[in-house]
Motif scaffolding. Structure first.
Motif: not given
Length: 311
Positions: A174-175, A170-172, A228, A150, A231-232, A236
């Motif tokens: 990670a979530r 990547d954010l999707y 976290y 992140l 944080r994602t 976003q």
């Protein structure tokens, strides 16, 4: 199939012996283990739970057996931030500890880590704690890895060459991973409490601080994964704000260019009208004058836009 004794053994077949302590690691579809369980009156409902891929985290016990079903996170091939969970099964009965996993790689990873901590004198209850602790430590490692990624993503958002599609993906992922970890860690905490409470009193006294430490690790996993996860969401929003700002800057430059050419278009439009009597048509320097006027107006507007930091 793996067998822990004085050291770690790997064997194709293992003869189960009720008269001595055995610590066995193998796959869920091992027919030898399943037949042994049935011969020892292992409940049919327990076997159904073991073979059900969609079985949730659970703890079941009767007078002879303890059945523990947990989740182990495995990296997905689609993205390095995406992890999927698979069932692992722990069965404790008499002198026998059996660990069943779906993926041989999972079994190899856990046995390799257990081998560094295993002592032949360890009780089955302590081995149960150790295996669960190894799995929880693995989950914490995933959370720390996502945290590092992140930070890299945050730096990439402000990079000149931003691959927004990759960052969003990547954010999707990670979530998805963090949300799953938080949910399953809550369920694992409940199972760990049940395991500890079903131990005999003397065992609970011996393993009191080990299980306190284990529950603290689970609490850490829950809290950190939720942190976290927030944080994602922030990243976003940051990405969307950055892209929106970049789009606004592009539109601002287009508007500035349009503003320069708007008066010039007006002048050209005037001289494009088909009137018979236009004085400038007869002037010797009329053409040069119009060009000079256009350049002067364009330069003046350009300097003004530059001063306003529009371009």
């Amino acid at each position: 199939m793996y067998l822990f004794s004085d050291r770690l053994y790997r064997k194709d077949e293992i003869v189960l012996d009720d008269s001595k302590k055995q610590v066995i690691f193998t796959t869920i579809d091992n027919d030898t283990i399943l037949e042994w369980l049935k011969k020892h009156d292992f409940p049919v409902t327990f076997i159904e739970d073991i073979q059900n891929e969609d079985q949730s985290i659970a703890y079941e016990a009767n007078e002879k057996f303890q059945l523990i079903i947990l989740k182990y996170f495995v990296a997905d091939e689609e993205d390095e931030l995406l992890y999927h969970d698979e069932n692992v099964v722990i069965i404790v009965t008499g002198n026998t500890f059996i660990f069943l996993g779906r993926d041989p790689a999972t079994i190899r990873n856990i046995t390799a880590k257990l081998y560094k901590r295993y002592k032949q004198s360890d009780s089955l209850q302590y081995i149960t704690y150790t295996v669960i602790d190894i799995m929880v430590d693995h989950t914490m490692w995933i959370i720390d890895r996502i945290d590092d990624r992140l930070e890299e993503i945050e730096d990439r958002i402000f990079a000149e060459e931003l691959d927004e599609e990759t960052v969003q993906k990547d954010l999707y992922f990670a979530r998805r991973t963090l949300n799953r970890i938080a949910k399953l860690s809550v369920q694992s905490t409940d199972v760990v409490n049940k395991i500890y409470n079903h131990f005999p009193v003397e065992v609970r006294k011996k393993l009191k601080y080990e299980f306190i430490d284990l529950k603290e690790h689970l609490s850490f996993s829950i809290n950190e994964s939720k942190t976290y996860l927030d944080r994602t969401g922030y990243l976003q929003n940051l990405l969307m704000g950055f892209l929106s700002n970049r789009m606004n800057q592009a539109m601002q430059r287009l508007a500035a260019i349009s503003l320069i050419f708007l008066p010039l278009t007006f002048i050209v439009g005037n001289y494009g009208m088909n009137f018979k009597y236009m004085p400038e048509l007869e002037w010797k320097y009329g053409y040069a004058l119009v060009w000079g006027l256009n350049i002067a107006i364009g330069w003046f507007i350009y300097r003004w836009l530059k001063k306003q930091k529009w371009i």
